[in-house]
Design an enzyme around this catalytic site. Structure first.
Site, PDB file in Angstrom:
ATOM      1  N   HIS A 189      -7.428  -0.846   6.352  1.00 47.18           N
ATOM      2  CA  HIS A 189      -8.490  -0.816   5.346  1.00 47.18           C
ATOM      3  C   HIS A 189      -9.329   0.457   5.488  1.00 47.18           C
ATOM      4  O   HIS A 189      -9.586   1.172   4.522  1.00 47.18           O
ATOM      5  CB  HIS A 189      -9.372  -2.057   5.512  1.00 47.18           C
ATOM      6  CG  HIS A 189     -10.547  -2.087   4.598  1.00 47.18           C
ATOM      7  ND1 HIS A 189     -10.470  -2.570   3.320  1.00 47.18           N
ATOM      8  CD2 HIS A 189     -11.810  -1.645   4.745  1.00 47.18           C
ATOM      9  CE1 HIS A 189     -11.642  -2.441   2.730  1.00 47.18           C
ATOM     10  NE2 HIS A 189     -12.481  -1.895   3.582  1.00 47.18           N
ATOM     11  N   ARG A 296      -3.632  -2.606  -6.432  1.00 47.81           N
ATOM     12  CA  ARG A 296      -3.039  -3.497  -5.428  1.00 47.81           C
ATOM     13  C   ARG A 296      -3.871  -4.770  -5.369  1.00 47.81           C
ATOM     14  O   ARG A 296      -4.912  -4.805  -4.721  1.00 47.81           O
ATOM     15  CB  ARG A 296      -3.035  -2.814  -4.053  1.00 47.81           C
ATOM     16  CG  ARG A 296      -2.035  -1.681  -3.914  1.00 47.81           C
ATOM     17  CD  ARG A 296      -1.992  -1.196  -2.468  1.00 47.81           C
ATOM     18  NE  ARG A 296      -0.833  -0.381  -2.198  1.00 47.81           N
ATOM     19  CZ  ARG A 296      -0.845   0.957  -2.152  1.00 47.81           C
ATOM     20  NH1 ARG A 296      -1.972   1.616  -2.367  1.00 47.81           N
ATOM     21  NH2 ARG A 296       0.261   1.617  -1.877  1.00 47.81           N
ATOM     22  N   ARG A 331      -0.735  -4.634 -10.584  1.00 47.53           N
ATOM     23  CA  ARG A 331       0.460  -5.152  -9.926  1.00 47.53           C
ATOM     24  C   ARG A 331       0.221  -6.606  -9.548  1.00 47.53           C
ATOM     25  O   ARG A 331      -0.812  -6.923  -8.934  1.00 47.53           O
ATOM     26  CB  ARG A 331       0.761  -4.322  -8.675  1.00 47.53           C
ATOM     27  CG  ARG A 331       1.944  -4.885  -7.895  1.00 47.53           C
ATOM     28  CD  ARG A 331       2.389  -3.958  -6.808  1.00 47.53           C
ATOM     29  NE  ARG A 331       1.511  -4.009  -5.639  1.00 47.53           N
ATOM     30  CZ  ARG A 331       1.671  -3.247  -4.570  1.00 47.53           C
ATOM     31  NH1 ARG A 331       2.643  -2.359  -4.523  1.00 47.53           N
ATOM     32  NH2 ARG A 331       0.850  -3.339  -3.550  1.00 47.53           N
ATOM     33  N   GLU A 430      11.462  -0.226  -6.052  1.00 48.42           N
ATOM     34  CA  GLU A 430      11.232   0.068  -4.641  1.00 48.42           C
ATOM     35  C   GLU A 430      12.327  -0.510  -3.747  1.00 48.42           C
ATOM     36  O   GLU A 430      12.241  -0.468  -2.532  1.00 48.42           O
ATOM     37  CB  GLU A 430       9.840  -0.392  -4.202  1.00 48.42           C
ATOM     38  CG  GLU A 430       9.461  -1.793  -4.619  1.00 48.42           C
ATOM     39  CD  GLU A 430       7.999  -2.120  -4.345  1.00 48.42           C
ATOM     40  OE1 GLU A 430       7.327  -1.404  -3.592  1.00 48.42           O
ATOM     41  OE2 GLU A 430       7.536  -3.142  -4.881  1.00 48.42           O
ATOM     42  N   ASN A 453       7.182   4.338  -1.106  1.00 47.71           N
ATOM     43  CA  ASN A 453       6.910   3.884   0.263  1.00 47.71           C
ATOM     44  C   ASN A 453       7.974   2.889   0.715  1.00 47.71           C
ATOM     45  O   ASN A 453       8.528   2.995   1.802  1.00 47.71           O
ATOM     46  CB  ASN A 453       5.549   3.187   0.357  1.00 47.71           C
ATOM     47  CG  ASN A 453       4.413   4.066  -0.098  1.00 47.71           C
ATOM     48  OD1 ASN A 453       4.600   5.276  -0.222  1.00 47.71           O
ATOM     49  ND2 ASN A 453       3.268   3.491  -0.356  1.00 47.71           N
ATOM     50  N   ASP A 454       8.230   1.904  -0.162  1.00 49.59           N
ATOM     51  CA  ASP A 454       9.241   0.909   0.178  1.00 49.59           C
ATOM     52  C   ASP A 454      10.651   1.412  -0.098  1.00 49.59           C
ATOM     53  O   ASP A 454      11.580   1.075   0.633  1.00 49.59           O
ATOM     54  CB  ASP A 454       8.981  -0.402  -0.580  1.00 49.59           C
ATOM     55  CG  ASP A 454       7.940  -1.253   0.129  1.00 49.59           C
ATOM     56  OD1 ASP A 454       8.030  -1.355   1.363  1.00 49.59           O
ATOM     57  OD2 ASP A 454       7.043  -1.788  -0.535  1.00 49.59           O
ATOM     58  N   CYS A 501       4.250   5.659  -7.824  1.00 44.41           N
ATOM     59  CA  CYS A 501       2.963   5.277  -7.221  1.00 44.41           C
ATOM     60  C   CYS A 501       3.021   5.214  -5.694  1.00 44.41           C
ATOM     61  O   CYS A 501       2.062   4.803  -5.059  1.00 44.41           O
ATOM     62  CB  CYS A 501       2.456   3.968  -7.797  1.00 44.41           C
ATOM     63  SG  CYS A 501       3.562   2.585  -7.505  1.00 44.41           S
TER      64      CYS A 501
HETATM   65  C1  PEP Z   1       5.333   1.493  -2.525  1.00 37.16           C
HETATM   66  O1  PEP Z   1       6.064   0.711  -1.933  1.00 37.16           O
HETATM   67  O2  PEP Z   1       5.605   2.688  -2.714  1.00 37.16           O
HETATM   68  C2  PEP Z   1       4.029   1.044  -3.042  1.00 37.16           C
HETATM   69  C3  PEP Z   1       3.288   1.836  -3.771  1.00 37.16           C
HETATM   70  O3  PEP Z   1       3.619  -0.203  -2.708  1.00 37.16           O
HETATM   71  P1  PEP Z   1       2.947  -0.606  -1.297  1.00 37.16           P
HETATM   72  O4  PEP Z   1       2.670   0.659  -0.554  1.00 37.16           O
HETATM   73  O5  PEP Z   1       1.734  -1.367  -1.666  1.00 37.16           O
HETATM   74  O6  PEP Z   1       4.040  -1.423  -0.696  1.00 37.16           O
HETATM   75 MG    MG Z   2       5.732  -1.452  -2.047  1.00 33.91          MG
END
Ligand code: PEP
Ligand code: MG
Length: 571
Positions: A189, A296, A331, A430, A453-454, A501
């Site tokens: 956080h 989020r 989301r 993702e 990211n995922d 994103c």
């Molecule tokens: C991602 O997976 O790129 C994403 C934006 O979601 P989070 O980071 O919340 O998993």
């Molecule tokens: Mg994700």
């Protein structure tokens, strides 16, 4: 000293140590005279009153800056401190044992903690930290120790702490030049808020509180991920110059605030912000973001004491939509994996990241899903809202989700509640399976947003939180680049919008590739918005495409990165 970068740049300031004083170590048991009993109880009652006032102030501050969900934490603290059983047990101890109030509070706290620690219920167990937080304030008030108030920092400072609690991160003001945390991950956080605010931050700095003395002069070089304590005259001169350049650069970038993001030859790419709280939504606006590309929503679930009601969610979403009504992509709940709820027991899973998370969880818990969808739909009456489904891996999940969205719409219509009937529904890409079948999925949705990211985690089979394998977490891996390109191409061929994103969208290097592949929208941490606008403005569209095609032609990530930097420098 070394740490892991959350937000780059140079910061210079005096150390402001946020010590978690182990208050129990300084409290001694004292016997009091029977004649002084009333005075002792008065003393406790005064401190107790001040504690209530302190918490009420924090709650007020949270309400004004972040919003209702985070203010709930302090509401819970108030419930605890006002609990008659708690108050009575302390007074009884003072009276019956003729002991000082501090020791009575400490004993009461230990008894409660013992009960909490023996509990099976995870939510109640987690409340032990709140008990510590509240009784710490009470004890400090009794002993006349002023709470270290970050909000009162009034000279340029580097905050050094083990980790920062939500009650502390909301108080970070403009005098805080940098943050050093012993614990905390890049996704904690505190890290997310620090990044959105653009404060140079390093986490995972072992022993920082031992090695750094309060008020000592600190230089943080977040580019090199290092910290210099008591720099030499030469070092200070060198870094002061860089810091001045950094400030100049920020002033230069402020010209983009009210401008769209355009390539040199006038093609627009939407630059949006990633948001997890009302405070971050405000920061997106301040930094010149014209929309939210990723809200989020799991954070209001994680900060709550129960599944948030439709009304609570509606209030929160509409508050955010009112801040940036142009476009907000909400989301739906992305819970599971590493994101747990204190009031809900998830099934034990061998691989939670491959388990019952996000859309999978929502489709198994349709009531929870529908409550959220109704709240999102209702918020769409205040601006352009889009619904985004996370972790989709196949067509069936989209079809099933859309059915529930239709049900929610029908209910609201019957209840004569206003919402946008043409609300767009999109998905996050993702999971590699979704990227590879993007041409199929594109026919069923209004837009894609690529969650790199995922996508990187799943395509490279690297746990994104695992330090041991982080060297394999690689956006430039040819497979990752191909999956992103496939997704963007599928969107183009089917005339739907495609955004990104994940963190790569806010990376000034990688954003060139995403723009070169034809992404319509990039969504990032608020503080990166001006930097990405500035990057894109340096190139014509065909230059971006040329650099990208060069990058795509490489057979390993090192060469891909070199091709990108080579292309940048040649421009
Ligand atoms: C991602 O997976 O790129 C994403 C934006 O979601 P989070 O980071 O919340 O998993
Ligand atoms: Mg994700």
């Amino acid at each position: 000293m070394k740490g892991k970068r959350v937000y780059g740049g140079i910061a210079i300031g005096r150390a402001f140590l946020v010590m978690d004083v182990k208050i129990e170590n300084v409290i001694k048991k004292e016997n009091i005279d029977i004649n002084k009993l009333e005075t002792e109880i008065d003393r406790f009652e005064l401190a107790h009153k001040k504690t209530i006032q302190d918490i009420e102030k924090l709650k007020e501050h949270a309400l004004n800056t972040i919003g209702t969900s985070e203010a709930e934490i302090f509401e819970a603290h108030l419930d605890m401190v006002k609990d008659p059983f708690f108050i009575e047990s302390i007074i009884k101890k003072i009276k019956n044992n003729l002991i000082n109030a501090e020791y009575a509070v400490l004993e009461a706290r230990n008894e409660i903690l013992k009960t909490f620690n023996n509990m099976q219920d995870e939510y109640l167990k987690a409340r032990a930290n709140d008990i510590l937080d509240v009784t710490d304030t009470l004890l400090k008030n009794l002993m006349g120790i002023e709470n270290q108030n970050i909000a009162n920092i009034s000279t340029e400072a580097i905050v050094v702490a083990k980790d920062l609690k939500p009650s502390q991160t909301i108080q970070l003001n403009n005098y805080v030049k940098g943050i050093i945390l012993e614990e905390g991950s890049v996704t904690s956080h505190a890290a997310i808020v620090a990044k959105a605010k653009g404060i140079p931050t390093l986490v995972g700095v072992e022993g920082a509180l031992d090695k750094i003395k309060n008020n000592s002069l600190i230089v943080m070089d977040c580019e090199k991920e290092k910290i210099i304590i008591d720099p030499s005259k030469e070092e200070l001169e060198y870094y002061t110059k860089i810091e001045a350049k950094q400030t100049e650069e920020k002033v230069r970038l402020s010209k983009y605030k009210n401008k769209k993001c355009l390539t040199k030859d006038g093609f627009e790419i939407k630059i949006f912000g990633n948001v997890g709280s009302i405070e971050e939504a405000k920061l997106v606006k301040e930094n010149g973001g014209f929309g939210i590309g990723l809200l989020r929503t799991e954070l209001i679930y994680m900060n709550s004491k129960h599944f948030p009601t439709e009304e609570e969610q509606y209030n929160y979403y509409s508050e955010i939509v009112k801040i940036i009504p142009d476009e907000v992509i909400i989301r739906t709940l992305d819970i599971g994996g590493d994101k747990m709820l204190p009031y809900y027991k998830f099934p034990e899973e061998m691989n939670p990241f491959l388990g019952l998370r996000a859309i999978r969880f929502c489709l198994k818990n349709k009531d929870i899903f529908k409550t959220q969808l109704r709240a999102i739909l209702r918020a769409s009456a205040f601006g352009k809202v889009k619904i985004m489904l996370p972790m989709v891996s196949n067509l069936e999940e989209i079809i099933e989700s859309k059915k529930i969205i239709e049900e929610a719409k029908k209910e609201l219509k019957n209840e004569h509640i206003k919402f946008d009937e043409d609300i767009e529904v999109g998905i996050m890409i993702e999971i590699p399976a979704a990227a590879i079948s993007a041409d199929i999925l594109a026919k069923e949705v209004d837009f894609f947003s690529i969650g790199t990211n995922d996508l990187i985690q799943y395509s490279c089979a690297v746990d994104r939180m695992n330090k041991n394998v982080s060297y394999l977490y690689d956006p430039y891996h040819p497979s990752v680049l191909r999956l992103i390109k496939m997704t963007i191409d599928a969107a183009k061929n089917n005339n739907i919008e495609v955004g990104v994103c994940g963190e790569t969208a806010g990376d000034p290097d990688f954003s060139i590739i995403l723009a070169g592949m034809g992404a319509d929208e990039l969504s990032m941490s608020a503080s990166m918005i001006p930097y990405i606008k500035d990057t894109i403005a340096r190139y014509n569209r065909n230059e971006l495409e040329k650099i990208t095609s060069n990058v795509m032609n490489q057979s390993d990530s090192k060469s891909a990165y070199e091709a990108l930097i080579g292309g940048k420098n040649a421009n």
